[in-house]
Write an enzyme that holds these catalytic residues in place. Structure first.
Site, PDB file in Angstrom:
ATOM      1  N   ASN A 187       0.763  -1.182   0.045  1.00  0.00           N
ATOM      2  CA  ASN A 187      -0.010  -0.014   0.127  1.00  0.00           C
ATOM      3  C   ASN A 187       0.887   1.157  -0.120  1.00  0.00           C
ATOM      4  O   ASN A 187       0.605   2.271   0.658  1.00  0.00           O
ATOM      5  CB  ASN A 187      -0.875   0.027   1.071  1.00  0.00           C
ATOM      6  CG  ASN A 187      -2.058   1.124   0.971  1.00  0.00           C
ATOM      7  OD1 ASN A 187      -2.322   1.426  -0.115  1.00  0.00           O
ATOM      8  ND2 ASN A 187      -2.339   1.608   2.426  1.00  0.00           N
ATOM      9  N   ASP A 246       8.661  -8.544   3.139  1.00  0.00           N
ATOM     10  CA  ASP A 246       7.274  -8.748   3.875  1.00  0.00           C
ATOM     11  C   ASP A 246       7.764  -9.231   5.286  1.00  0.00           C
ATOM     12  O   ASP A 246       8.583 -10.099   5.313  1.00  0.00           O
ATOM     13  CB  ASP A 246       6.537  -9.671   3.234  1.00  0.00           C
ATOM     14  CG  ASP A 246       4.966  -9.868   3.405  1.00  0.00           C
ATOM     15  OD1 ASP A 246       4.826  -9.870   4.810  1.00  0.00           O
ATOM     16  OD2 ASP A 246       4.165  -9.858   2.747  1.00  0.00           O
ATOM     17  N   SER A 290      -3.695   1.660  17.940  1.00  0.00           N
ATOM     18  CA  SER A 290      -4.669   2.332  17.544  1.00  0.00           C
ATOM     19  C   SER A 290      -5.706   2.601  18.475  1.00  0.00           C
ATOM     20  O   SER A 290      -5.937   1.714  19.655  1.00  0.00           O
ATOM     21  CB  SER A 290      -5.394   1.821  16.379  1.00  0.00           C
ATOM     22  OG  SER A 290      -6.631   2.184  16.047  1.00  0.00           O
ATOM     23  N   TYR A 321      -9.475  -5.557  12.421  1.00  0.00           N
ATOM     24  CA  TYR A 321      -8.423  -4.703  12.342  1.00  0.00           C
ATOM     25  C   TYR A 321      -7.964  -4.343  13.781  1.00  0.00           C
ATOM     26  O   TYR A 321      -7.002  -4.345  14.210  1.00  0.00           O
ATOM     27  CB  TYR A 321      -8.615  -3.621  11.405  1.00  0.00           C
ATOM     28  CG  TYR A 321      -7.546  -2.472  11.771  1.00  0.00           C
ATOM     29  CD1 TYR A 321      -6.284  -2.410  11.447  1.00  0.00           C
ATOM     30  CD2 TYR A 321      -8.096  -1.331  12.694  1.00  0.00           C
ATOM     31  CE1 TYR A 321      -5.294  -1.486  11.849  1.00  0.00           C
ATOM     32  CE2 TYR A 321      -7.213  -0.127  12.785  1.00  0.00           C
ATOM     33  CZ  TYR A 321      -5.733  -0.253  12.526  1.00  0.00           C
ATOM     34  OH  TYR A 321      -4.953   0.635  12.864  1.00  0.00           O
ATOM     35  N   LYS A 344      -4.851  -5.173  16.727  1.00  0.00           N
ATOM     36  CA  LYS A 344      -4.133  -4.329  17.598  1.00  0.00           C
ATOM     37  C   LYS A 344      -4.167  -4.598  19.001  1.00  0.00           C
ATOM     38  O   LYS A 344      -3.279  -4.599  19.658  1.00  0.00           O
ATOM     39  CB  LYS A 344      -4.384  -2.826  17.287  1.00  0.00           C
ATOM     40  CG  LYS A 344      -4.385  -2.150  15.935  1.00  0.00           C
ATOM     41  CD  LYS A 344      -2.974  -2.248  15.591  1.00  0.00           C
ATOM     42  CE  LYS A 344      -2.613  -1.469  14.247  1.00  0.00           C
ATOM     43  NZ  LYS A 344      -1.091  -1.566  13.949  1.00  0.00           N
ATOM     44  N   TYR A 403      -2.649   5.503  18.268  1.00  0.00           N
ATOM     45  CA  TYR A 403      -2.888   6.818  17.374  1.00  0.00           C
ATOM     46  C   TYR A 403      -4.477   6.882  17.426  1.00  0.00           C
ATOM     47  O   TYR A 403      -5.541   6.183  17.348  1.00  0.00           O
ATOM     48  CB  TYR A 403      -2.544   6.563  15.900  1.00  0.00           C
ATOM     49  CG  TYR A 403      -1.280   6.062  15.592  1.00  0.00           C
ATOM     50  CD1 TYR A 403      -0.031   6.420  16.592  1.00  0.00           C
ATOM     51  CD2 TYR A 403      -0.943   5.239  14.421  1.00  0.00           C
ATOM     52  CE1 TYR A 403       1.141   5.913  16.128  1.00  0.00           C
ATOM     53  CE2 TYR A 403       0.209   4.816  14.337  1.00  0.00           C
ATOM     54  CZ  TYR A 403       1.341   5.278  15.095  1.00  0.00           C
ATOM     55  OH  TYR A 403       2.454   4.597  14.783  1.00  0.00           O
TER      56      TYR A 403
END
Length: 370
Positions: A53, A76, A143, A168, A172, A196
């Site tokens: 990305n 990776d 996050s 997702y 985290k 964040y």
């Protein structure tokens, strides 16, 4: 004698090699801006990224801003053997900032397994290889999704971790647990976890910014592309949330402020001030709705953003913003940039991309992602 000691100390300070830092996912949005700030702070930076990305052309932007072209390897982080070879090739890495992860909330709901495979395996590989290569410090990119929909706002680091609303967010949470368990079993490793809130904006030079491959998953790239006519219109999910205008509320933090927080965290780790694991919220302490962001973007850039209201998106949190007091006091960091200036930087970056596209069309050259 004291004068000689002072001179020797000063000489050692300027003659010693800079600390070498590995940034995984360093070609991505947050990673590339953090690389710039690390270089500006005097660190030697190595980057690994699989470019899933991001673009290799981001290196050009980093070099234009800093005058330094950092080491880059297309690796990776789920590939243990490739990672191991990297550490053997680039010895002396002092610490790691781990960004590399899949990060789209909506996509993670639709395709959960790639998120679990990528985000968990990459961290496990790194934590296994750290002690084998004498690396003792890691900053982890987490996050605010770990808080779910908080009971109280603003959110402190002591707020309960809730069941994630998306795969997702769950990755985290699990990654944070993995770090805690690993450090409990090996007290030679230290970590700072940075949670964040919502990073937006671009470098003031417009040499680097947020450039997702394909259709953007984050708000501001989509806002900018809709304003530029690249996308027909922006869909604002919700409209019926329990907020003043019905749209979701987030804590939007300037990308450069966020990047600088990583430099503060790195210094704290390298200076030996972290005993095991520390966790910090990175935000402004203020919540803004999606519709407020759109209207402010239109105002400061004197351009219209075509949008329409749409159904709620599965996995989205209604409203969340940070209490950044702990980071302000301990990391000696605070978010300083105004949201208006940040939104100006978004449009400046978008215009830079359009100019590159125009040059490409006229001259047949390559488009730089930087």
């Amino acid at each position: 004698m004291e004068v000689k000691k002072s001179i020797k100390k000063l000489f050692n300070k300027f003659s010693s090699s800079p600390d070498r830092i590995l940034v995984t996912g360093g070609m991505g949005y947050i990673g590339s801006h953090t690389v710039v700030e690390l270089i500006n702070a005097g660190y030697e930076v190595c980057i690994i990224d699989n470019l899933s990305n991001s673009s290799v052309d981001v290196l050009n932007g980093i070099e234009k801003i800093t005058g330094v072209r950092p080491v880059f390897e297309n690796i990776d982080c789920t590939d243990y053997v490739a990672l191991d070879k990297f550490f053997k090739k680039y010895e002396g890495i002092k610490a790691i900032i781990h960004f590399a992860a899949l990060k789209a909330v909506g996509e993670s709901v639709e395709r959960p397994l790639p998120y679990y495979r990528n985000n968990l395996t990459s961290l496990i590989n790194i934590l296994e290889l750290m002690p084998l290569n004498g690396i003792k410090s890691i900053v982890f990119s987490s996050s605010c999704t770990v808080y779910g929909q908080p009971d109280e706002l603003p959110v402190k680091e002591t707020a309960p971790i809730k069941k994630a609303l998306s795969p997702y967010g769950n990755t985290k949470q699990i990654c944070e647990e993995i770090i805690h368990d690993t450090i409990h079993s090996n007290d030679k490793i230290k970590s700072i976890i940075l949670r964040y809130f919502n990073p937006i904006g671009a470098h003031p030079s417009a040499e680097i910014g947020e450039l997702p491959n394909g259709v953007p998953n984050n708000l501001l790239p989509y806002v900018a592309q809709a304003a530029a006519g690249i996308r027909k219109k922006l869909k604002v999910f919700g409209g019926d949330y329990n907020t003043p205008d019905g749209s979701c509320i987030r804590d939007y933090i300037d990308i450069m402020d966020l990047a600088k927080a990583h430099v503060c965290a790195m210094k704290r780790l390298i200076d030996g001030k972290v005993e095991s694991v520390e966790t910090f919220n990175l935000g402004t302490g203020r919540g803004l709705s999606v519709l407020e962001i759109i209207k402010t973007f239109e105002e400061v850039n004197d351009i219209k953003v075509p949008y329409e209201m749409a159904d709620r998106r599965e996995g989205d949190i209604e409203q969340v913003w940070a209490d950044p007091t702990y980071a302000n006091e301990v990391l000696k960091w605070e978010a300083k940039e105004s949201v208006k200036n940040t939104l100006r930087s978004v449009w400046k970056w978008q215009m830079h991309l359009m100019e590159q596209e125009e040059d490409h069309t006229k001259g047949g050259g390559m488009i730089s992602g930087s």
